[in-house]
Design a protein around this motif. Sequence first.
Motif, PDB file in Angstrom:
ATOM      1  N   ARG A  41      -3.562   3.456   0.665  1.00 41.38           N
ATOM      2  CA  ARG A  41      -4.263   2.973  -0.525  1.00 41.38           C
ATOM      3  C   ARG A  41      -3.482   1.839  -1.178  1.00 41.38           C
ATOM      4  O   ARG A  41      -2.257   1.810  -1.142  1.00 41.38           O
ATOM      5  CB  ARG A  41      -4.475   4.118  -1.516  1.00 41.38           C
ATOM      6  N   GLY A  42      -4.203   0.925  -1.789  1.00 41.73           N
ATOM      7  CA  GLY A  42      -3.591  -0.250  -2.388  1.00 41.73           C
ATOM      8  C   GLY A  42      -2.768   0.072  -3.619  1.00 41.73           C
ATOM      9  O   GLY A  42      -3.124   0.933  -4.428  1.00 41.73           O
ATOM     10  N   CYS A  43      -1.644  -0.636  -3.770  1.00 35.70           N
ATOM     11  CA  CYS A  43      -0.803  -0.471  -4.956  1.00 35.70           C
ATOM     12  C   CYS A  43      -1.501  -1.045  -6.186  1.00 35.70           C
ATOM     13  O   CYS A  43      -2.410  -1.862  -6.083  1.00 35.70           O
ATOM     14  CB  CYS A  43       0.534  -1.191  -4.760  1.00 35.70           C
TER      15      CYS A  43
ATOM     16  N   THR B  10       0.867  -1.184   0.000  1.00 35.23           N
ATOM     17  CA  THR B  10       0.000   0.000   0.000  1.00 35.23           C
ATOM     18  C   THR B  10       0.901   1.230   0.000  1.00 35.23           C
ATOM     19  O   THR B  10       2.097   1.137   0.271  1.00 35.23           O
ATOM     20  CB  THR B  10      -0.925   0.049   1.236  1.00 35.23           C
ATOM     21  N   TYR B  11       0.310   2.388  -0.300  1.00 32.94           N
ATOM     22  CA  TYR B  11       1.076   3.627  -0.251  1.00 32.94           C
ATOM     23  C   TYR B  11       0.300   4.682   0.518  1.00 32.94           C
ATOM     24  O   TYR B  11      -0.920   4.588   0.684  1.00 32.94           O
ATOM     25  CB  TYR B  11       1.404   4.128  -1.663  1.00 32.94           C
ATOM     26  N   CYS B  12       1.001   5.676   1.000  1.00 33.15           N
ATOM     27  CA  CYS B  12       0.403   6.729   1.823  1.00 33.15           C
ATOM     28  C   CYS B  12      -0.155   7.844   0.939  1.00 33.15           C
ATOM     29  O   CYS B  12       0.512   8.317   0.018  1.00 33.15           O
ATOM     30  CB  CYS B  12       1.464   7.282   2.769  1.00 33.15           C
ATOM     31  N   HIS B  13      -1.397   8.250   1.239  1.00 28.17           N
ATOM     32  CA  HIS B  13      -2.024   9.366   0.531  1.00 28.17           C
ATOM     33  C   HIS B  13      -2.468  10.386   1.572  1.00 28.17           C
ATOM     34  O   HIS B  13      -3.289  10.087   2.446  1.00 28.17           O
ATOM     35  CB  HIS B  13      -3.232   8.880  -0.280  1.00 28.17           C
ATOM     36  N   ASN B  14      -1.924  11.590   1.506  1.00 29.04           N
ATOM     37  CA  ASN B  14      -2.230  12.612   2.506  1.00 29.04           C
ATOM     38  C   ASN B  14      -3.616  13.197   2.285  1.00 29.04           C
ATOM     39  O   ASN B  14      -4.029  13.462   1.157  1.00 29.04           O
ATOM     40  CB  ASN B  14      -1.190  13.734   2.449  1.00 29.04           C
ATOM     41  N   ILE B  15      -4.365  13.381   3.390  1.00 29.36           N
ATOM     42  CA  ILE B  15      -5.640  14.093   3.362  1.00 29.36           C
ATOM     43  C   ILE B  15      -5.619  15.104   4.500  1.00 29.36           C
ATOM     44  O   ILE B  15      -4.757  15.035   5.380  1.00 29.36           O
ATOM     45  CB  ILE B  15      -6.844  13.134   3.517  1.00 29.36           C
TER      46      ILE B  15
END
Length: 330
Positions: A243-245, A231-236
Amino acid sequence: AMWWAWPFLPALVLLSELSVVRVQTAPCQTCQKLTDSFIKGLERTANKNFGGGNTAWEEEKLAKYARSETRLLEIVESACEKTDFDCNRLLEQIEDQVETWWFHRQQEAPDLFEWLCIEELRLCCPPGRFGPDCKECPSGPGGVCGGLGRCEGEGTRLGDGECVCDPGYSGQLCQSCADGACAACYHSCKKCSGPQDYKCLDCKPGWLLHDNKCVDIDECGTELARCPSNTYCHNIEGSYECRGCDQACVGCMGSGPARCKKCARGYRLRGAKCLDIDECNERAIACPGLNEACINEEGSFHCDCADGFIRRDSICVENKPPRTRASFCL
């Protein structure tokens, strides 16, 4: 089988003598602490170097080690401090659940805390929920308790869910001022001297105070974010999401096949992207069976009978209509 108990033998003897407490009584905080430590152990052992000098050999050994009992034991041995009685007691009680997650549930439930502490042990609740049934906390425009207080028992199976308001605020959702002369703070402020975004005195989690404004913390650009493998990090605003790769990736730094750390099986790096390998074109005989045709798929391929043939007893035979008996009229 108490295959991981030997490092904690003195502590476990003490546990059996002092208490026979059920898992359900262990606090959520202990479970959260244990799973956080377990994830750190996962990260620590993720790229273990066998030093074989042979890349193919090392990749094969790493693949076996990744889901092995050996790696699980290494992680478990350092999951709790030896002096942490509550952590060691909980770890002893949940041996079967940890084994189940490790060997059977990792792929479908990558969030160990959610699977173990919330769903399996029922010690915790998701954010914004409380109590035995994880009921929803009172919420307003600014979030839980209007952003001006905390929900009693939030995140645990305890508490009554009532709002405990910050100093100076009152009411069911902490939207009223205790002295009758205040208004709600800006949504990112925890405390303020006025409703504007530049009158913040303290910030909510995920925000940083700068010149009386609460600025969003980019957890993805720091070491604050913790995302499971693949997974990777998505800033909000005020937080982040894991979120999944892309299916073409094994590990990634963002969305899409151009952000892969490594290409998954069935994909190859072309330019900057991991793209599907067309096994049907690249292999001399992808489908060796008689009258078989190769069908390419994303990341793989399969063999099917060629047009005009059907499979009978694992063999592709000509699809002929069944013979009918000849008839004649008298």
